[in-house]
Design a protein around this motif. Structure first.
Motif, short mmCIF file in Angstrom:
data_model
loop_
_atom_site.label_atom_id
_atom_site.label_comp_id
_atom_site.label_asym_id
_atom_site.label_seq_id
_atom_site.Cartn_x
_atom_site.Cartn_y
_atom_site.Cartn_z
N ASN A 103 0.83 -1.21 0.00
CA ASN A 103 0.00 0.00 0.00
C ASN A 103 0.87 1.26 0.00
N ASP A 104 1.93 1.22 0.78
CA ASP A 104 2.82 2.36 0.89
C ASP A 104 3.54 2.62 -0.43
N VAL A 105 4.04 1.55 -1.03
CA VAL A 105 4.74 1.69 -2.31
C VAL A 105 3.79 2.19 -3.39
N LYS A 106 2.58 1.65 -3.37
CA LYS A 106 1.57 2.06 -4.35
C LYS A 106 1.26 3.56 -4.21
N ASN A 107 1.06 3.99 -2.99
CA ASN A 107 0.78 5.40 -2.76
C ASN A 107 1.96 6.27 -3.19
N TYR A 108 3.16 5.81 -2.87
CA TYR A 108 4.37 6.57 -3.20
C TYR A 108 4.50 6.71 -4.72
N TRP A 109 4.24 5.61 -5.42
CA TRP A 109 4.32 5.67 -6.88
C TRP A 109 3.26 6.62 -7.43
N ASN A 110 2.03 6.44 -6.98
CA ASN A 110 0.93 7.22 -7.55
C ASN A 110 1.03 8.71 -7.26
N THR A 111 1.59 9.05 -6.11
CA THR A 111 1.61 10.46 -5.74
C THR A 111 2.91 11.15 -6.11
N LYS A 112 4.00 10.41 -6.20
CA LYS A 112 5.28 11.08 -6.43
C LYS A 112 6.06 10.54 -7.63
N LEU A 113 6.40 9.27 -7.59
CA LEU A 113 7.29 8.75 -8.62
C LEU A 113 6.71 8.82 -10.02
#
Length: 280
Positions: A103-113
């Motif tokens: 979930n954390d990685v998904k959020n990080y990708w969707n919002t930043k990367l």
DNA sequence: AACTGGCCCAACCGCAAGCTC
DNA sequence: GGAGCTTGCGGTTGGGCCAGT
């Protein structure tokens, strides 16, 4: 017949967890473990929550080894490489990042990367448009891949062990390309690239992969040099149009990024023909 | 100070796979 | 073999926060 709900949504609490609930769940799990049954856990722990909600809260937030925020450049590169090659299989990507959750990685990708990637792709194409003049040099001969079949223990729920066998730790920060033998049912591989791949395909490492899927780090397909995306100019590392087409086809999840770059491409054809949007 | 719009992230939802009986 | 249940996963949503006006 419809599927039975996992719990009675009307009678259980929903929404944000209070510190008291967190402590209740944490202390119960630490004392008794999960016990192999999340559905029964809330009742045993005295929580008025759905078991699914308890599981999510524990896995994504309360587990003692969880890290939040503060992603390193190395983690960025791993996420980027894996997303490029396997797409949004967040559980697999997270498994390569100790302390991170899907979930954390998904959020990080969707919002930043993702935004970072799209911005850089657009900038790279715009830059090349002003310097290349549209000519494409002959591709360099690729170095046969040096794959380590035992290099990773990644597994997935779908049993994608080939991925696990082919993935090498980020000695190749430029990313990984996944390809099938030319018989692939995906988009046709440009002839000039197929000729290059034939050489690579005959290596023992490739044979060890059952003649099926494999991944190549981009530099070994002729990109050459340092490729430090997202910290360098990833796209300018690709040497020619053919390689660009190949990478687009086998970066299925980069479709949106190619789509974004099309707006600034000189011929409006940045997104290659036959772009694959799904993997296998 | 009040409002607004965008960003971020925790949590929810529904589906599919796995497991047990 | 298959029905029912549980778990795991990825996509989506909602609300809090914050910067800009």
């Amino acid at each position: 017949m419809g599927r039975a709900p996992c719990c009675d949504k009307a009678s259980v609490k929903r929404g944000p967890w209070s510190p008291e609930e967190d402590e209740q769940l944490r202390s119960y799990v630490q004392r008794n473990g999960i016990g192999g049954n999340w559905i029964a856990l809330p009742q045993k722990a005295g929580l008025n929550r759905c078991g699914k909600s308890c599981r999510l809260r524990w896995l994504n937030y309360l587990r003692p080894d969880i890290k939040h925020g503060g992603y390193t450049e190395e983690e960025d590169r791993i996420i980027w490489s894996l997303y490029s090659s396997i797409g949004s299989r967040w559980s697999i990507i997270a498994s390569k990042l100790p302390g991170r959750t899907d979930n954390d990685v998904k959020n990080y990708w969707n919002t930043k990367l993702k935004k970072k990637a799209m911005a850089m792709a657009a900038a790279a194409v715009a830059g090349r448009a002003s310097s290349s003049g549209g000519a494409f040099a002959a591709p360099a001969t690729p170095t046969p891949p040096a794959l380590s079949p035992a290099s990773s223990s990644v597994t997935s729920s779908s049993g994608d062990v080939r991925f696990g066998a082919a993935y090498t730790e980020p000695q190749h920060p430029g990313g990984l390309i996944r390809f099938h033998a030319p018989r692939t049912e995906l988009a046709p591989v440009p002839p000039v690239v197929a000729a290059q791949l034939d050489g690579a395909w005959s290596t023992p490492a490739a044979a060890a992969l059952d003649g099926g899927d494999m991944f190549l780090p981009l530099p070994e397909l002729g990109g050459g040099g340092e490729q430090l995306f997202p910290y360098g100019d990833f796209f300018s590392g690709l040497q020619d149009r053919a390689l660009e087409q190949l990478s687009a086809c086998y970066f299925p999840n980069m479709a949106e990024i190619w789509g974004a770059t099309a707006a600034v491409a000189p011929d409006g054809n940045c997104k290659p023909p036959g772009l694959c949007n799904t993997l296998t």
